[in-house]
Design an enzyme around this catalytic site. Structure first.
Site, PDB file in Angstrom:
ATOM      1  N   ASP A 253       3.484  -8.137  -8.408  1.00  0.00           N
ATOM      2  CA  ASP A 253       3.481  -8.046  -9.867  1.00  0.00           C
ATOM      3  C   ASP A 253       2.217  -7.349 -10.375  1.00  0.00           C
ATOM      4  OD1 ASP A 253       4.491  -8.515 -12.438  1.00  0.00           O
ATOM      5  OD2 ASP A 253       3.300 -10.326 -12.677  1.00  0.00           O
ATOM      6  N   HIS A 258      -1.111  -2.445 -11.121  1.00  0.00           N
ATOM      7  CA  HIS A 258      -2.213  -2.453 -12.093  1.00  0.00           C
ATOM      8  C   HIS A 258      -3.596  -2.470 -11.428  1.00  0.00           C
ATOM      9  CE1 HIS A 258       1.038  -3.230 -14.734  1.00  0.00           C
ATOM     10  NE2 HIS A 258       1.016  -4.537 -14.723  1.00  0.00           N
TER      11      HIS A 258
HETATM   12  C1  BG6 Z   1       3.179  -7.062 -16.420  1.00  0.00           C
HETATM   13  C2  BG6 Z   1       3.390  -8.229 -15.508  1.00  0.00           C
HETATM   14  O1  BG6 Z   1       3.199  -5.856 -15.704  1.00  0.00           O
HETATM   15  O2  BG6 Z   1       1.921  -7.191 -17.066  1.00  0.00           O
HETATM   16  C3  BG6 Z   1       3.260  -9.555 -16.245  1.00  0.00           C
HETATM   17  O3  BG6 Z   1       4.695  -8.134 -14.943  1.00  0.00           O
HETATM   18  C4  BG6 Z   1       1.973  -9.612 -17.010  1.00  0.00           C
HETATM   19  O4  BG6 Z   1       3.338 -10.633 -15.326  1.00  0.00           O
HETATM   20  C5  BG6 Z   1       1.796  -8.354 -17.860  1.00  0.00           C
HETATM   21  O5  BG6 Z   1       1.983 -10.771 -17.821  1.00  0.00           O
HETATM   22  C6  BG6 Z   1       0.417  -8.341 -18.494  1.00  0.00           C
HETATM   23  O6  BG6 Z   1       0.297  -7.216 -19.306  1.00  0.00           O
HETATM   24  P1  BG6 Z   1      -0.753  -7.200 -20.478  1.00  0.00           P
HETATM   25  O7  BG6 Z   1      -0.684  -5.825 -21.027  1.00  0.00           O
HETATM   26  O8  BG6 Z   1      -0.315  -8.241 -21.458  1.00  0.00           O
HETATM   27  O9  BG6 Z   1      -2.082  -7.522 -19.865  1.00  0.00           O
END
Ligand code: BG6
Length: 505
Positions: A253, A258
């Site tokens: 995930d 990321h």
């Molecule tokens: C997503 C994940 O890619 O990013 C989630 O699948 C996560 O689990 C989310 O909560 C977080 O994104 P942001 O932009 O709110 O930090």
């Protein structure tokens, strides 16, 4: 005060430049979580701000609904997720662009209908951008692409693009197979593998900070930097995404996409040009240089955890195992702390520590670059308390960049004192930054692939992550942590061994 020869107004005159030309977006998974929480609110915001005018959104998904019913639901989703940006009047106009059809996305017959729809809407005008957005579970990626390809809706249709959500594949093998499938149907420059973290304003500022200033880049290496810490703490749990999360785990995930993209952005060399391929080439070189994890090293470099019940933001919350649709004996990690190394000339032996987890103390995201201590303890008895210089890119809750340095505490004694020099977006620009999804969607509409992953990049990221997943399956060390804390205490040992500390948040 020095007069700036660049005004906010001249920087902001960008709306016309970034207005998307006419497009049709077909959202596969239009009733799903992603569409409700991110995609529709983003499209609505782009409409409200005037970035999109001439467009049609066609949502496809399994639930049986008419367009009217879909629009009623969409209104509710936007009220919740677009929050204060929601405006009833603007929604009235927005919904005129919104259509829905229920479809079993695996079945070929729906695509015959889709062909007709596309022809009807675009009048076969090939300058019409057609964006296929895969906001569906990964198992549906392949059947959708096959069906689009069967109907000649891909490469053969100029102006068509496909946007693929993460996780891209389940491991290197499946990611490679998916890449082959996509490349069979589309040219590589029609494929947008999305990672919304790269669309975040402060994340993009890492690039500007490094390469737009002469001051920092000469210090940006193993000679001056002691270590890097990346923290992505979430206060929320998995919400209603158990089916996804039980397969994804925190590794698929977050780490595979990321986190590795953030590491690449911090560590990459200056690209030859500011164009998509030069930038993607440099990110790729970092993926290739990240030291691989092997079974022997895994317990020294990685700590995994799973949240237990606890209290977050004053509210009692249940454990991961008690979440709906989670297996009662699930060994899925919701937290990871790890130490990465990049084997290249610039970064050899500099640890990149990462911490990511759900149901932590609070929502907080930052990248901290910690410099080495001065070579001599010159500044008296308090010297051992000196803070190291640190540059922090705060991504959430504030968008800011700060630099910590030491000054003399006022008085007769010679005491060093750490202070911060801060640039806060809100204070300086007094405007809201676009949401990450706004930026990546506009880039996709404008055919700019810089912030999207390339086929080789995705596979290189899986090369890093596959051994982690394998080794962890064998090691089976999974620590429980109380919801509302900093994560498993065992993660502190990772730092203690290196005589370093996690930053507080
Ligand atoms: C997503 C994940 O890619 O990013 C989630 O699948 C996560 O689990 C989310 O909560 C977080 O994104 P942001 O932009 O709110 O930090």
């Amino acid at each position: 005060m020095v007069e700036k020869d660049i005004s906010f107004q001249s920087c902001m005159a960008a709306l016309e430049t970034f207005k998307a030309s006419k497009f049709l977006m077909i959202i596969f998974g239009a009733a799903g979580d992603l569409c409700q929480k991110k995609l529709l609110p983003t499209l609505y915001l782009l409409f409200k701000k005037g970035f999109i005018e001439d467009f049609t959104i066609l949502g496809l998904d399994l639930p049986k609904m008419t367009t009217e019913e879909y629009c009623t639901n969409a209104k509710k989703w936007l009220e919740t997720n677009a929050k204060e940006a929601f405006d009833e009047k603007i929604y009235e106009d927005f919904q005129k662009h919104l259509f829905f059809e229920s479809a079993d996305l695996k079945k070929g017959e729906h695509y015959t209908n889709l062909c007709k729809k596309i022809t009807e809407i675009t009048s076969d005008d090939e300058s019409y951008n057609v964006l296929y957005y895969l906001a569906v579970p990964p198992t549906l990626f392949s059947p959708i692409v096959e069906n689009l390809s069967d109907k000649n809706l891909c490469r053969r249709r100029k102006g068509s693009k496909i946007i693929v959500e993460k996780p891209f594949g389940h491991d290197k093998k499946t990611a490679h197979a998916l890449n082959l499938k996509l490349q069979d149907a589309f040219d590589e420059n029609q494929i947008y593998r999305i990672d919304h973290y790269l669309g975040k304003e402060t994340v993009q500022n890492v690039f500007f900070f490094r390469f737009g200033n002469a001051l920092f880049e000469p210090l940006w290496n193993r000679n001056y930097i002691d270590h890097v810490q990346i923290t992505v703490a979430e206060d929320m749990g998995i919400e209603n995404r158990a089916a996804f999360y039980e397969n994804a785990t925190v590794v698929r995930d977050f780490v595979q996409n990321h986190i590795l993209q953030l590491i690449a952005l911090i560590a990459m060399e200056p690209p030859a040009n500011f164009d998509q391929e030069s930038i993607r080439n440099e990110r790729m070189k970092i993926f290739k240089s990240i030291q691989s994890f092997n079974e022997k090293k895994i317990d020294d470099l990685i700590v995994m955890g799973q949240y237990d019940s606890g209290t977050v933001n004053g509210k009692k919350v249940i454990s991961y195992l008690d979440e709906k649709n989670v297996a009662k004996d699930s060994k899925v990690p919701t937290y990871i702390a790890a130490k990465f190394f990049i084997d290249n000339w610039r970064w050899a032996n500099v640890p990149f520590y990462i911490r990511v987890g759900k149901r932590l103390k609070k929502r907080y995201t930052e990248i901290a670059i910690q410099f080495k201590f001065p070579p001599l303890k010159l500044l008296g008895h308090k010297c051992k308390d000196l803070d190291a210089n640190t540059i922090v890119f705060c991504i959430y809750p504030k968008q800011k960049v700060s630099l910590t340095f030491n000054v003399k505490f006022p008085g007769m004694e010679n005491i060093p004192y750490p202070v911060d020099m801060v640039f806060d977006y809100k204070d300086v620009f007094q405007i809201d930054s676009p949401l990450a999804y706004e930026r990546v969607l506009i880039d996709a509409m404008k055919s700019d692939l810089s912030l999207f992953a390339r086929q080789d990049g995705i596979e290189a990221m899986w090369d890093i992550v596959d051994p982690i997943i394998k080794a962890l399956e064998k090691s089976k060390k999974l620590y429980k942590y109380e919801a509302g804390t900093y994560g498993p205490v065992e993660a502190d040992d990772l730092m203690k061994k290196d005589k370093r500390k996690w930053r507080l948040f």
